[in-house]
Design a protein around this motif. Structure first.
Motif, short mmCIF file in Angstrom:
data_model
loop_
_atom_site.label_atom_id
_atom_site.label_comp_id
_atom_site.label_asym_id
_atom_site.label_seq_id
_atom_site.Cartn_x
_atom_site.Cartn_y
_atom_site.Cartn_z
N CYS A 59 0.84 -1.20 0.00
CA CYS A 59 0.00 0.00 0.00
C CYS A 59 0.87 1.24 0.00
N ASP A 60 0.74 2.04 -1.04
CA ASP A 60 1.38 3.36 -1.11
C ASP A 60 0.31 4.38 -0.79
N VAL A 61 0.39 4.98 0.40
CA VAL A 61 -0.70 5.86 0.85
C VAL A 61 -0.80 7.12 0.02
N ALA A 62 0.22 7.46 -0.74
CA ALA A 62 0.19 8.66 -1.58
C ALA A 62 -0.47 8.40 -2.92
N ALA A 88 1.57 6.01 8.83
CA ALA A 88 2.45 6.42 7.75
C ALA A 88 2.91 7.85 7.97
N GLY A 89 4.20 8.09 7.79
CA GLY A 89 4.72 9.43 7.98
C GLY A 89 6.11 9.54 7.40
N SER A 90 6.34 10.58 6.64
CA SER A 90 7.65 10.75 6.02
C SER A 90 7.85 12.22 5.67
N GLY A 91 9.10 12.64 5.68
CA GLY A 91 9.40 14.01 5.31
C GLY A 91 10.90 14.22 5.14
N VAL A 92 11.25 15.09 4.24
CA VAL A 92 12.65 15.46 4.03
C VAL A 92 13.01 16.57 5.02
N TRP A 93 14.18 16.44 5.65
CA TRP A 93 14.60 17.46 6.61
C TRP A 93 15.36 18.58 5.91
N GLY A 94 15.12 19.80 6.34
CA GLY A 94 15.79 20.95 5.78
C GLY A 94 14.99 22.21 6.03
N ASN A 95 15.66 23.35 6.00
CA ASN A 95 14.95 24.60 6.20
C ASN A 95 14.34 25.08 4.87
N VAL A 96 13.68 26.22 4.92
CA VAL A 96 12.95 26.71 3.76
C VAL A 96 13.86 26.99 2.57
N GLU A 105 5.37 18.75 -1.22
CA GLU A 105 4.23 18.02 -1.78
C GLU A 105 4.24 16.56 -1.34
N ARG A 106 5.42 15.94 -1.36
CA ARG A 106 5.51 14.53 -0.98
C ARG A 106 5.14 14.34 0.48
N SER A 107 5.60 15.24 1.35
CA SER A 107 5.25 15.15 2.77
C SER A 107 3.75 15.28 2.98
N TRP A 108 3.14 16.23 2.29
CA TRP A 108 1.69 16.40 2.40
C TRP A 108 0.95 15.17 1.88
N ARG A 109 1.42 14.61 0.77
CA ARG A 109 0.73 13.45 0.18
C ARG A 109 0.77 12.25 1.12
N ILE A 110 1.90 12.03 1.77
CA ILE A 110 2.01 10.87 2.66
C ILE A 110 1.25 11.11 3.97
N GLN A 154 4.76 21.07 7.80
CA GLN A 154 3.52 21.48 7.13
C GLN A 154 2.63 20.27 6.84
N GLY A 155 3.25 19.11 6.56
CA GLY A 155 2.47 17.90 6.32
C GLY A 155 1.84 17.38 7.59
N LYS A 156 2.59 17.41 8.71
CA LYS A 156 2.05 16.90 9.98
C LYS A 156 1.01 17.84 10.57
N MET A 157 1.20 19.15 10.42
CA MET A 157 0.20 20.09 10.93
C MET A 157 -1.09 20.00 10.12
N ALA A 158 -0.96 19.82 8.82
CA ALA A 158 -2.15 19.63 8.00
C ALA A 158 -2.84 18.33 8.36
#
Length: 237
Positions: A59-62, A88-96, A105-110, A154-158
């Protein structure tokens, strides 16, 4: 079961060697059939072989088609989900200045779209029964937009906003939507290998997080919780 009685079904979405595995083990121990859903089948296949009441599903949740296919297979094999745990949870680390648009987008999708898609698969049967539970696993970034979490936060807050909206909509139908904010470092094998100098009490115990989820599922509907937190007792907060 041999007598034809259907076990209650728990769908664990996002099974890794930390919280996901702990959820699977706990709900099998509590008498559930468990659907192990993950993009990769390396861990889920091993767990399904070990836990006789568990079955693995790719299962790919995105991806909406992947989610639909996984839940259709689960329903055919085990039945409708009585409990959905969205881990499910994933995100790339880094500042703006470091992350890219596709990272956001990928973080929001997952984290957010994935909850939306899996929730939509589970809700109709829960609504027909007038009961069910959807447990969402959050993170420190659910509450705090750290400088290095521009994409992830932004993905986790959404995700939290969606979970709260779902709860306000679904609680009156008897469906308990709840969020566990996991605030700290979960003590899985990967994180322990990165923090070899830390004592056990530095980590959040995945089995303890699974206990919170099990307790939420069993809560009396006269006193439901929406948001609970999990952190080790030494964590600064």
């Amino acid at each position: 079961m041999a007598d034809g009685t259907r076990l209650p079904v728990c769908a664990v979405v996002g099974v890794g060697p930390g919280n996901g595995e702990a959820f699977a083990r706990r709900f099998v121990a509590d008498g559930y059939s468990v659907a192990l859903m993950a993009r990769r089948a390396d861990l889920t296949a091993k767990l399904a072989a070990e836990l006789k009441a568990a079955k693995a599903y790719a299962c790919d949740v995105a991806d909406e088609a992947s989610v639909e296919a996984a839940f259709a297979k689960m329903r055919a094999d085990l039945g409708d989900a009585d409990v959905l745990i969205f881990n499910a949870g994933s995100g790339v680390w880094g500042n703006v200045e470091e992350v890219k648009a596709e990272d956001l987008e990928r973080s929001w999708r997952i984290n957010t779209l994935g909850l939306f898609l899996t929730g939509r698969q589970a809700i109709p049967a829960m609504r027909r029964k007038g009961q069910g539970a959807i447990i969402v696993v959050g993170a420190t970034a659910t509450r705090r937009g750290a400088a290095g979490a521009a994409a992830f936060a932004q993905g986790k807050m959404a995700q939290r906003a969606l979970a709260e909206s779902m709860g306000r909509h679904l609680w009156p139908a008897g469906i308990h939507v709840a969020l566990i904010v996991v605030d700290g470092v979960v003590g899985g094998p990967v994180t322990r290998s990165r923090f070899t100098d830390r004592a056990d009490d530095f980590f959040i115990d995945p089995a303890g997080v699974a206990t919170i989820a099990a307790d939420l599922v069993e809560q009396d509907r006269a006193a439901w919780s929406f948001e609970v937190e999990a952190r080790p007792f030494k964590e600064k907060w």
